[in-house]
Design an enzyme around this catalytic site. Structure first.
Site, mmCIF file in Angstrom:
data_model
loop_
_atom_site.group_PDB
_atom_site.id
_atom_site.type_symbol
_atom_site.label_atom_id
_atom_site.label_comp_id
_atom_site.label_asym_id
_atom_site.label_seq_id
_atom_site.Cartn_x
_atom_site.Cartn_y
_atom_site.Cartn_z
ATOM 1 N N TRP A 36 -35.067 13.122 40.387
ATOM 2 C CA TRP A 36 -35.728 12.114 41.019
ATOM 3 C C TRP A 36 -34.713 10.774 40.777
ATOM 4 O O TRP A 36 -34.043 10.663 39.978
ATOM 5 C CB TRP A 36 -36.878 11.497 40.238
ATOM 6 C CG TRP A 36 -38.285 11.948 40.735
ATOM 7 C CD1 TRP A 36 -38.963 11.262 41.561
ATOM 8 C CD2 TRP A 36 -38.982 13.190 40.541
ATOM 9 N NE1 TRP A 36 -40.327 11.788 42.118
ATOM 10 C CE2 TRP A 36 -39.955 13.135 41.585
ATOM 11 C CE3 TRP A 36 -38.613 14.422 40.000
ATOM 12 C CZ2 TRP A 36 -40.958 14.212 41.573
ATOM 13 C CZ3 TRP A 36 -39.340 15.632 40.230
ATOM 14 C CH2 TRP A 36 -40.574 15.484 40.904
ATOM 15 N N GLN A 105 -36.323 5.038 46.309
ATOM 16 C CA GLN A 105 -36.952 4.638 45.066
ATOM 17 C C GLN A 105 -35.990 3.567 44.620
ATOM 18 O O GLN A 105 -35.120 3.354 45.160
ATOM 19 C CB GLN A 105 -36.682 5.560 44.160
ATOM 20 C CG GLN A 105 -38.323 6.193 43.718
ATOM 21 C CD GLN A 105 -38.229 7.150 42.532
ATOM 22 O OE1 GLN A 105 -37.314 7.638 41.863
ATOM 23 N NE2 GLN A 105 -39.444 7.642 41.941
ATOM 24 N N ASP A 167 -46.680 4.570 41.564
ATOM 25 C CA ASP A 167 -47.381 5.189 42.692
ATOM 26 C C ASP A 167 -48.925 4.524 42.939
ATOM 27 O O ASP A 167 -49.131 4.189 44.104
ATOM 28 C CB ASP A 167 -47.675 6.605 42.506
ATOM 29 C CG ASP A 167 -46.206 7.154 42.039
ATOM 30 O OD1 ASP A 167 -45.196 6.414 42.344
ATOM 31 O OD2 ASP A 167 -46.218 8.197 41.729
ATOM 32 N N ARG A 200 -53.984 11.114 36.355
ATOM 33 C CA ARG A 200 -53.048 11.217 37.633
ATOM 34 C C ARG A 200 -53.875 10.446 38.590
ATOM 35 O O ARG A 200 -55.180 9.792 38.424
ATOM 36 C CB ARG A 200 -53.127 12.529 37.902
ATOM 37 C CG ARG A 200 -52.540 13.548 37.135
ATOM 38 C CD ARG A 200 -51.103 13.202 36.875
ATOM 39 N NE ARG A 200 -50.293 13.424 38.194
ATOM 40 C CZ ARG A 200 -48.980 13.052 38.387
ATOM 41 N NH1 ARG A 200 -48.266 12.474 37.529
ATOM 42 N NH2 ARG A 200 -48.594 13.039 39.824
ATOM 43 N N TRP A 351 -50.358 4.304 36.528
ATOM 44 C CA TRP A 351 -49.859 2.848 36.805
ATOM 45 C C TRP A 351 -50.905 2.040 36.737
ATOM 46 O O TRP A 351 -50.772 0.683 37.242
ATOM 47 C CB TRP A 351 -48.966 2.940 37.927
ATOM 48 C CG TRP A 351 -47.540 3.699 37.858
ATOM 49 C CD1 TRP A 351 -47.395 4.999 38.259
ATOM 50 C CD2 TRP A 351 -46.270 3.396 37.219
ATOM 51 N NE1 TRP A 351 -46.092 5.404 37.999
ATOM 52 C CE2 TRP A 351 -45.261 4.395 37.464
ATOM 53 C CE3 TRP A 351 -46.114 2.177 36.424
ATOM 54 C CZ2 TRP A 351 -44.177 4.339 36.902
ATOM 55 C CZ3 TRP A 351 -44.847 2.133 35.830
ATOM 56 C CH2 TRP A 351 -43.860 3.194 36.249
ATOM 57 N N GLU A 394 -44.298 10.146 28.846
ATOM 58 C CA GLU A 394 -44.259 9.791 30.019
ATOM 59 C C GLU A 394 -44.702 8.255 30.214
ATOM 60 O O GLU A 394 -44.313 7.185 30.781
ATOM 61 C CB GLU A 394 -45.053 10.461 31.093
ATOM 62 C CG GLU A 394 -44.656 9.835 32.733
ATOM 63 C CD GLU A 394 -45.548 10.917 33.694
ATOM 64 O OE1 GLU A 394 -46.454 11.723 33.231
ATOM 65 O OE2 GLU A 394 -44.998 10.832 34.804
HETATM 66 C C1 9WN Z 1 -43.724 10.994 42.895
HETATM 67 C C2 9WN Z 1 -40.526 11.454 38.136
HETATM 68 C C3 9WN Z 1 -41.474 10.239 38.972
HETATM 69 C C4 9WN Z 1 -41.330 8.941 38.978
HETATM 70 C C5 9WN Z 1 -42.381 7.923 39.446
HETATM 71 C C6 9WN Z 1 -43.758 8.436 38.999
HETATM 72 C C7 9WN Z 1 -43.913 9.761 39.335
HETATM 73 C C8 9WN Z 1 -44.156 11.268 41.557
HETATM 74 C C9 9WN Z 1 -45.192 11.773 41.323
HETATM 75 O O1 9WN Z 1 -42.902 10.685 38.786
HETATM 76 O O2 9WN Z 1 -43.768 9.869 40.794
HETATM 77 O O3 9WN Z 1 -42.368 10.447 43.421
HETATM 78 O O4 9WN Z 1 -45.182 13.084 41.543
HETATM 79 O O5 9WN Z 1 -46.228 11.301 40.592
HETATM 80 O O6 9WN Z 1 -44.522 7.690 39.388
HETATM 81 O O7 9WN Z 1 -41.823 6.495 38.987
HETATM 82 O O8 9WN Z 1 -40.155 8.544 39.306
HETATM 83 O O9 9WN Z 1 -40.782 11.153 37.046
#
Ligand code: 9WN
Length: 425
Positions: A36, A105, A167, A200, A351, A394
């Site tokens: 990512w 991002q 998100d 989630r 979030w 996380e």
């Molecule tokens: C979608 C990887 C990523 C972070 C983001 C977080 C989450 C992804 C998801 O996980 O997003 O990109 O599948 O939920 O919100 O900040 O980069 O850790």
């Protein structure tokens, strides 16, 4: 004889090593099997204190996926890995030489590159690696400045909530409610099999996330069409603030590496863009698609409003952000991603309430930059005790400190290591 308990720094290093997949670091084995964008850059900050060349390689892997338009994607997919949705087929990039997403991002990479260089300024191999990375970052930053400023304010407009990295934050609720996606826009989620659904995003949010990706695939990823046609187009405070910071670091890399990157006028514009998002209530996003007219202020608060601290704020701006920090984001384990007295506050849902180490790190470095050393030290201490006590999660419950989301999470380890190795002055 039992071995002595290892120090937090040792555990941070071990966690990064465990998630290291060679050319890149997975965010967590539990939910995220690919590379990512901002995660890799945060990991690179951790590698600065382990092996700076490894950190530069992490950034190199990321920018190898750069699209022809200059955009650096938010996911570089690992070949053969199918345990994450949406995958490259949904983005329409499965056949590309480097399958990746087509959205971006927050551009943390230049910030990480600068810290890597400072860790070993005379290492020629590292300098060569970072020169190459910086040239790609220049194209990415130029793309953001040229293609993502449709209102001409200097602030960066995002086309998908995933681009913010935050998100399902309440700040996106209204913009996501502005259009009705067809039911076939849904894709089969994989996150709910592996994580507690109570932590989630909801199905109605995922339906819209999928619809945006579907629409972008139909534009064939033409950056101008993306901005013209996306039903979601919002000037994002935190993305813009991090972009302005990254711009400053790119200029510093130009001097330190003698490489043709950065542009002072562009940096000044990025800073002005963040300033344009200031309201009397605090820094707020601006919705460029709102029904009530182009450029409606999004009233929703969130911890993102503290990120302008990474700029050099004037006295009024600093007073405003510090007031918000003290009044709205106090909690036993700060910083909650939403003020705890907000109606939408949910302490476990992603979030919409939990505490995140990456946001704390940005705020700590911003407080430090603006001379707020006592506040910076306090938040750094609180952040380090959170990870020390509850592990590399996380996110965390802001009231109890309980870990949430994916365990063994890379950036929580990497950024804790950076706070230990580069303590607040
Ligand atoms: C979608 C990887 C990523 C972070 C983001 C977080 C989450 C992804 C998801 O996980 O997003 O990109 O599948 O939920 O919100 O900040 O980069 O850790």
């Amino acid at each position: 004889m039992p071995s002595p308990p290892s120090s937090l720094a040792e555990r941070c290093r071990a966690q990064l090593r465990e998630n290291d997949r060679g050319p890149f670091t997975i965010p967590s084995v539990h939910l995220y099997p690919h590379a990512w964008g901002w995660d890799s850059a945060f990991c690179a900050l951790g590698y600065a204190h382990i092996d700076p060349r490894r950190g530069a390689a992490e950034l190199g892997y990321l920018v190898e996926a750069q699209r022809p338009c200059g955009l650096v994607p938010h996911i570089r997919f690992s070949p053969g890995e199918t345990d994450y949705a949406p995958g490259p087929e949904v983005y329409g990039t499965a056949g590309d030489p480097v399958p990746a997403s087509t959205i971006t991002q927050p551009p943390i990479a230049a910030i990480a590159a600068r810290v890597l260089l400072e860790a070993a300024p005379t290492d020629d191999e590292l300098r060569a690696q970072l020169r190459d990375v910086a040239l790609s970052l220049e194209r990415w930053h130029a793309h953001l400045a040229r293609r993502r400023d449709p209102a001409g304010t200097g602030a960066v407009a995002i086309v998908h909530p995933w681009e913010s990295g935050m998100d399902n934050a309440p700040r996106w609720d209204r913009a996501l409610a502005e259009w009705e996606p067809p039911p076939e826009a849904a894709f089969a989620r994989r996150d709910e099999h592996r994580a507690d659904p109570a932590e989630r995003p909801h199905a109605h949010q995922y339906l819209r996330y999928g619809d945006l990706v579907r629409r972008f695939r139909e534009t064939r990823h033409d950056p101008a069409r993306l901005v013209r046609e996306s039903p979601f187009l919002v000037e994002d405070v935190s993305f813009s603030a991090l972009f302005a910071w990254a711009e400053r670091e790119l200029l510093a890399l130009r001097d330190a590496l003698d490489v043709d990157v950065g542009c002072p006028e562009r940096t000044a514009r990025a800073v002005a863009g963040v300033r344009s998002l200031r309201t009397s209530a605090g820094f707020r996003d601006r919705d460029l698609r709102a029904a009530e007219g182009n450029g409606a202020v999004v009233e929703a608060p969130g911890v993102f409003e503290l990120t302008p601290l990474c700029l050099d704020l004037d006295d009024d701006e600093l007073a405003l952000v510090l007031r918000r920090l003290d009044e709205a984001y106090d909690a036993p384990h700060p910083l909650p991603s939403l003020p705890v007295d907000d109606d939408r506050f949910e302490p476990r849902r992603y979030w919409r309430g939990p505490t995140w180490v990456n946001v704390n790190w940005v705020v700590i470095r911003g407080l430090e930059r603006n001379g707020e050393l006592a506040r910076a030290r306090r938040l750094a201490r609180q952040t380090l005790s959170l990870v020390d006590e509850h592990g590399f999660s996380e996110h965390y419950h802001p009231e109890s400190g309980a870990p949430g989301g994916a365990a063994a999470f890379s950036w929580s380890a990497a950024l804790a290591l950076d706070l230990l190795e580069r303590p607040v002055a």
